[in-house]
Design a protein around this motif. Structure first.
Motif, PDB file in Angstrom:
ATOM      1  N   ALA A 140      21.594 -48.899  31.280  1.00  7.74           N
ATOM      2  CA  ALA A 140      22.696 -48.948  30.324  1.00  7.74           C
ATOM      3  C   ALA A 140      22.259 -49.609  29.020  1.00  7.74           C
ATOM      4  O   ALA A 140      22.642 -49.170  27.925  1.00  7.74           O
ATOM      5  CB  ALA A 140      23.884 -49.695  30.934  1.00  7.74           C
ATOM      6  N   PHE A 141      21.477 -50.707  29.110  1.00  4.59           N
ATOM      7  CA  PHE A 141      20.960 -51.349  27.902  1.00  4.59           C
ATOM      8  C   PHE A 141      20.125 -50.355  27.094  1.00  4.59           C
ATOM      9  O   PHE A 141      20.251 -50.266  25.866  1.00  4.59           O
ATOM     10  CB  PHE A 141      20.112 -52.569  28.266  1.00  4.59           C
ATOM     11  N   MET A 142      19.252 -49.602  27.803  1.00  7.13           N
ATOM     12  CA  MET A 142      18.412 -48.653  27.102  1.00  7.13           C
ATOM     13  C   MET A 142      19.252 -47.537  26.477  1.00  7.13           C
ATOM     14  O   MET A 142      18.972 -47.060  25.370  1.00  7.13           O
ATOM     15  CB  MET A 142      17.387 -48.065  28.084  1.00  7.13           C
ATOM     16  N   SER A 143      20.324 -47.110  27.178  1.00  9.20           N
ATOM     17  CA  SER A 143      21.168 -46.048  26.631  1.00  9.20           C
ATOM     18  C   SER A 143      21.886 -46.517  25.362  1.00  9.20           C
ATOM     19  O   SER A 143      22.064 -45.734  24.413  1.00  9.20           O
ATOM     20  CB  SER A 143      22.190 -45.592  27.680  1.00  9.20           C
ATOM     21  N   MET A 144      22.323 -47.787  25.336  1.00 12.53           N
ATOM     22  CA  MET A 144      22.962 -48.307  24.129  1.00 12.53           C
ATOM     23  C   MET A 144      21.996 -48.282  22.946  1.00 12.53           C
ATOM     24  O   MET A 144      22.373 -47.964  21.809  1.00 12.53           O
ATOM     25  CB  MET A 144      23.472 -49.724  24.379  1.00 12.53           C
ATOM     26  N   LEU A 145      20.719 -48.634  23.233  1.00  6.48           N
ATOM     27  CA  LEU A 145      19.710 -48.573  22.177  1.00  6.48           C
ATOM     28  C   LEU A 145      19.545 -47.138  21.703  1.00  6.48           C
ATOM     29  O   LEU A 145      19.489 -46.860  20.497  1.00  6.48           O
ATOM     30  CB  LEU A 145      18.385 -49.135  22.698  1.00  6.48           C
ATOM     31  N   GLY A 146      19.463 -46.177  22.658  1.00 11.08           N
ATOM     32  CA  GLY A 146      19.268 -44.785  22.293  1.00 11.08           C
ATOM     33  C   GLY A 146      20.429 -44.239  21.481  1.00 11.08           C
ATOM     34  O   GLY A 146      20.229 -43.523  20.488  1.00 11.08           O
ATOM     35  N   ILE A 147      21.675 -44.567  21.902  1.00 10.32           N
ATOM     36  CA  ILE A 147      22.847 -44.078  21.157  1.00 10.32           C
ATOM     37  C   ILE A 147      22.844 -44.639  19.729  1.00 10.32           C
ATOM     38  O   ILE A 147      23.107 -43.920  18.754  1.00 10.32           O
ATOM     39  CB  ILE A 147      24.135 -44.468  21.892  1.00 10.32           C
ATOM     40  N   THR A 148      22.537 -45.925  19.610  1.00 12.00           N
ATOM     41  CA  THR A 148      22.545 -46.562  18.288  1.00 12.00           C
ATOM     42  C   THR A 148      21.510 -45.916  17.361  1.00 12.00           C
ATOM     43  O   THR A 148      21.812 -45.576  16.194  1.00 12.00           O
ATOM     44  CB  THR A 148      22.254 -48.063  18.435  1.00 12.00           C
ATOM     45  N   LEU A 149      20.290 -45.721  17.868  1.00 10.74           N
ATOM     46  CA  LEU A 149      19.232 -45.140  17.039  1.00 10.74           C
ATOM     47  C   LEU A 149      19.528 -43.678  16.709  1.00 10.74           C
ATOM     48  O   LEU A 149      19.292 -43.215  15.582  1.00 10.74           O
ATOM     49  CB  LEU A 149      17.888 -45.273  17.749  1.00 10.74           C
ATOM     50  N   LEU A 150      20.062 -42.923  17.703  1.00  6.78           N
ATOM     51  CA  LEU A 150      20.367 -41.512  17.454  1.00  6.78           C
ATOM     52  C   LEU A 150      21.483 -41.372  16.433  1.00  6.78           C
ATOM     53  O   LEU A 150      21.451 -40.485  15.555  1.00  6.78           O
ATOM     54  CB  LEU A 150      20.753 -40.841  18.778  1.00  6.78           C
ATOM     55  N   ARG A 151      22.484 -42.255  16.518  1.00  7.13           N
ATOM     56  CA  ARG A 151      23.574 -42.221  15.536  1.00  7.13           C
ATOM     57  C   ARG A 151      23.020 -42.497  14.123  1.00  7.13           C
ATOM     58  O   ARG A 151      23.426 -41.860  13.141  1.00  7.13           O
ATOM     59  CB  ARG A 151      24.618 -43.274  15.909  1.00  7.13           C
ATOM     60  N   GLU A 152      22.083 -43.465  14.052  1.00  7.58           N
ATOM     61  CA  GLU A 152      21.520 -43.817  12.751  1.00  7.58           C
ATOM     62  C   GLU A 152      20.714 -42.660  12.166  1.00  7.58           C
ATOM     63  O   GLU A 152      20.844 -42.315  10.984  1.00  7.58           O
ATOM     64  CB  GLU A 152      20.634 -45.058  12.899  1.00  7.58           C
ATOM     65  N   ILE A 153      19.884 -42.022  13.008  1.00  7.26           N
ATOM     66  CA  ILE A 153      19.019 -40.947  12.515  1.00  7.26           C
ATOM     67  C   ILE A 153      19.835 -39.730  12.118  1.00  7.26           C
ATOM     68  O   ILE A 153      19.608 -39.096  11.071  1.00  7.26           O
ATOM     69  CB  ILE A 153      17.980 -40.578  13.594  1.00  7.26           C
ATOM     70  N   SER A 154      20.830 -39.367  12.993  1.00  8.09           N
ATOM     71  CA  SER A 154      21.599 -38.146  12.719  1.00  8.09           C
ATOM     72  C   SER A 154      22.481 -38.278  11.480  1.00  8.09           C
ATOM     73  O   SER A 154      22.949 -37.273  10.937  1.00  8.09           O
ATOM     74  CB  SER A 154      22.463 -37.796  13.939  1.00  8.09           C
ATOM     75  N   GLY A 155      22.737 -39.509  11.038  1.00  4.63           N
ATOM     76  CA  GLY A 155      23.556 -39.702   9.844  1.00  4.63           C
ATOM     77  C   GLY A 155      22.781 -39.590   8.557  1.00  4.63           C
ATOM     78  O   GLY A 155      23.368 -39.666   7.462  1.00  4.63           O
ATOM     79  N   LYS A 156      21.451 -39.424   8.620  1.00  2.00           N
ATOM     80  CA  LYS A 156      20.636 -39.328   7.401  1.00  2.00           C
ATOM     81  C   LYS A 156      20.559 -37.882   6.929  1.00  2.00           C
ATOM     82  O   LYS A 156      20.370 -36.965   7.740  1.00  2.00           O
ATOM     83  CB  LYS A 156      19.235 -39.869   7.674  1.00  2.00           C
ATOM     84  N   PRO A 157      20.656 -37.641   5.630  1.00  3.17           N
ATOM     85  CA  PRO A 157      20.648 -36.254   5.117  1.00  3.17           C
ATOM     86  C   PRO A 157      19.293 -35.580   5.248  1.00  3.17           C
ATOM     87  O   PRO A 157      19.213 -34.355   5.225  1.00  3.17           O
ATOM     88  CB  PRO A 157      21.053 -36.418   3.647  1.00  3.17           C
ATOM     89  N   GLU A 158      18.225 -36.359   5.387  1.00  6.45           N
ATOM     90  CA  GLU A 158      16.906 -35.727   5.448  1.00  6.45           C
ATOM     91  C   GLU A 158      16.581 -35.168   6.837  1.00  6.45           C
ATOM     92  O   GLU A 158      15.512 -34.581   7.051  1.00  6.45           O
ATOM     93  CB  GLU A 158      15.815 -36.725   5.037  1.00  6.45           C
ATOM     94  N   VAL A 159      17.508 -35.320   7.805  1.00  2.00           N
ATOM     95  CA  VAL A 159      17.281 -34.767   9.133  1.00  2.00           C
ATOM     96  C   VAL A 159      17.270 -33.247   9.039  1.00  2.00           C
ATOM     97  O   VAL A 159      18.212 -32.641   8.504  1.00  2.00           O
ATOM     98  CB  VAL A 159      18.374 -35.238  10.121  1.00  2.00           C
ATOM     99  N   THR A 160      16.218 -32.626   9.545  1.00  3.41           N
ATOM    100  CA  THR A 160      16.082 -31.175   9.410  1.00  3.41           C
ATOM    101  C   THR A 160      16.076 -30.458  10.748  1.00  3.41           C
ATOM    102  O   THR A 160      16.706 -29.420  10.900  1.00  3.41           O
ATOM    103  CB  THR A 160      14.790 -30.843   8.645  1.00  3.41           C
ATOM    104  N   ASN A 161      15.334 -30.964  11.757  1.00  9.66           N
ATOM    105  CA  ASN A 161      15.237 -30.241  13.025  1.00  9.66           C
ATOM    106  C   ASN A 161      15.105 -31.220  14.192  1.00  9.66           C
ATOM    107  O   ASN A 161      14.791 -32.401  13.995  1.00  9.66           O
ATOM    108  CB  ASN A 161      14.053 -29.258  13.005  1.00  9.66           C
ATOM    109  N   PRO A 162      15.333 -30.753  15.430  1.00 11.43           N
ATOM    110  CA  PRO A 162      15.291 -31.643  16.595  1.00 11.43           C
ATOM    111  C   PRO A 162      13.939 -32.308  16.815  1.00 11.43           C
ATOM    112  O   PRO A 162      13.874 -33.458  17.243  1.00 11.43           O
ATOM    113  CB  PRO A 162      15.640 -30.712  17.768  1.00 11.43           C
ATOM    114  N   ALA A 163      12.844 -31.592  16.527  1.00 13.65           N
ATOM    115  CA  ALA A 163      11.530 -32.175  16.746  1.00 13.65           C
ATOM    116  C   ALA A 163      11.329 -33.404  15.867  1.00 13.65           C
ATOM    117  O   ALA A 163      10.773 -34.424  16.313  1.00 13.65           O
ATOM    118  CB  ALA A 163      10.437 -31.139  16.481  1.00 13.65           C
ATOM    119  N   ASP A 164      11.783 -33.317  14.598  1.00 15.42           N
ATOM    120  CA  ASP A 164      11.660 -34.473  13.707  1.00 15.42           C
ATOM    121  C   ASP A 164      12.523 -35.644  14.191  1.00 15.42           C
ATOM    122  O   ASP A 164      12.133 -36.809  14.091  1.00 15.42           O
ATOM    123  CB  ASP A 164      12.073 -34.085  12.286  1.00 15.42           C
ATOM    124  N   ILE A 165      13.718 -35.322  14.707  1.00 13.32           N
ATOM    125  CA  ILE A 165      14.587 -36.384  15.223  1.00 13.32           C
ATOM    126  C   ILE A 165      13.909 -37.106  16.383  1.00 13.32           C
ATOM    127  O   ILE A 165      13.891 -38.345  16.461  1.00 13.32           O
ATOM    128  CB  ILE A 165      15.940 -35.799  15.656  1.00 13.32           C
TER     129      ILE A 165
END
Length: 472
Positions: free
Chosen positions: A271-296
């Motif tokens: 659960a601790f690791m999942s909270m870290l993953g959700i937080t980082l994924l939310r941060e990355i997906s909110g950036k406009p320079e995100v282009t494709n899943p491999a880069d994410i």
């Protein structure tokens, strides 16, 4: 002991086993001590050695007491006192029998002499008076001696009985004292049990509260309903909290991002690791320079390595997560996919027009239903021996009516069935092709019922996550 067993000398075998058990018990070898005491008891029973049986039960009572098995300790002690009382009763009965035998022997001797005197009187009537006085004197002397002997014998017997009575009284006091001690220990154990129960309740309450927090950060039903397509999520943690998580969001350019992840471990660590993953994924997906899943995935891997302090490259730091990400353009239905160990499955009615040169599909077909599995790279989000190799981006054009499934490995790795083997990915693919035509709520129910029936009474081995989306 070994020499006595070799030559067949059974004397003192039971006490020797008992002494060895007492030595092991003093050294804290409780299991070994119990085995010696059981051997002593078995040998004593076999040769009907009542004192050794009694002492063996007493030693077993002490062993069970040290093991915390107070019921068996009490039962052994009751057997000990029973055999002890039996020994005392046997000694008293033996003394009474000895007394009766000697009494009868003296009486028989007296009768014999009386008959001899009468016979002599008949033969020598002229000496009747003299013989009468002689016999009377002898009888008086014998009677006095008999009475004196009986008096001394009774005194000796009374002394023996008094000593035995004192010993019984002393043992009864010891039993009462040990009973009080056992009751005190029982109360202490009960108190500890209650304390452990309270601590477990507090821990469970804390984990339950953490589960509510984890559920709050996951995409809720309202978020899933805002997607342009119907969807369902089968989410079954192994424990109260889960190491699996899913994510759905709309990117800055209007495309839809869907993700499923399986973090290292399950329960609280996962659960601790999942909270870290959700937080980082939310941060990355909110950036406009995100282009494709491999880069994410690549960016997410860099951030996880930094967050977990894995920059040193230590191989034993295997913490991280597996993840699959799909980004779909809702207008053109073009889908990009990348995975870290995890795959995605697309099921449709009809055939797929894909080239095995451009993607890595694993295609299955049943009647007019086709399935394609898009497989992720064999490396996780976290430190890996492969270093910082890029993830592969796969492209596929979806059609209306297609079903997209993202999932963790908890479902296919569940043990069950008649042979107690894993459910396996092959059976999971067949299940998805079977449920594809059904409504999404029916699909979710069948997926849940199928794994529950397959698991049976066995424990769930990992967190389970299956996300399904109907493209329309």
């Amino acid at each position: 002991l070994a020499i006595k067993e070799q030559i067949g000398d059974s004397i003192d075998i039971a006490p020797l086993y008992r002494y060895l058990g007492q030595i092991d018990m003093e050294e804290g070898k409780i299991t070994s001590a119990q085995e010696y005491f059981n051997q002593s008891l078995s040998f004593a029973h076999k040769h009907r050695l009542l004192p050794d049986i009694s002492e063996a039960y007493y030693s077993l009572s002490l062993v069970h007491q040290k093991q915390g098995d107070y019921k068996r300790s009490f039962d052994a002690y009751v057997s000990y006192t029973t055999y002890k009382d039996s020994l005392n009763s046997s000694d008293i009965a033996r003394l009474e029998m000895q007394y009766e035998f000697e009494k009868r022997e003296k009486e028989q001797e007296l009768l014999t002499k009386q008959r001899e005197a009468l016979q002599e009187a008949k033969l020598e009537r002229q000496r009747v008076v003299l013989v009468f006085f002689i016999v009377a004197f002898l009888l008086v002397g014998l009677l006095a001696g008999f009475i004196f002997y009986n008096y001394k014998e009774k005194q000796r017997t009374n002394q023996v009985l008094l000593k035995q009575n004192n010993e019984i009284t002393r043992q009864n006091r010891e039993i009462e004292s040990q009973k009080e001690e056992i009751e005190q220990q029982r109360d202490f154990v009960t108190k500890q049990r209650d304390q452990i129960a309270d601590q477990q309740r507090l821990i469970t309450d804390s984990i339950t509260y953490a589960s509510r927090i984890q559920s709050a950060v996951l995409p809720g039903e309202a978020m899933m309903n805002r997607l342009p397509w119907e969807s369902f999520v089968f989410y079954k943690p192994k424990n109260i909290v889960s190491g699996d998580f899913y994510w759905a969001t709309k990117l800055v350019d209007g495309r839809i991002l869907l993700a499923a992840a399986d973090c290292t471990g399950h329960g609280v660590p996962g659960a601790f690791m999942s909270m870290l993953g959700i937080t980082l994924l939310r941060e990355i997906s909110g950036k406009p320079e995100v282009t494709n899943p491999a880069d994410i995935l690549y960016k997410l891997r860099e951030m996880v390595i930094v967050s977990l302090n894995q920059q040193g490259g230590k191989v034993d730091q295997a913490d991280g997560m597996d993840m699959s990400i799909a980004i779909i353009n809702p207008d053109t239905l073009e889908m990009e996919f990348a995975g870290a160990y995890l795959s995605a499955i697309v099921v449709r009615s009809g055939e797929f027009n894909v080239s095995s040169d451009s993607i890595n599909p694993r295609i299955s077909q049943l009647n007019d239903i086709s399935l394609v599995e898009l497989r992720g790279n064999k490396m996780p989000i976290g430190h890996h021996v492969s270093g910082s190799q890029p993830f592969t981006n796969l492209n596929i054009t979806l059609s209306k009516g297609d079903m997209l499934y993202l999932f963790s490995d908890g479902y296919v790795d569940q043990f069950g069935g008649e042979r107690n083997i894993k459910f396996l990915l092959q059976n999971f693919r067949s299940l998805l092709m079977d449920v594809y035509p059904l409504e999404l709520n029916e699909q979710k129910q069948i997926i849940a019922n199928t794994i529950e029936e397959y698991k049976g009474n066995r424990k769930q081995v990992d967190d389970m996550l299956v996300m399904g989306v109907r493209i329309s």
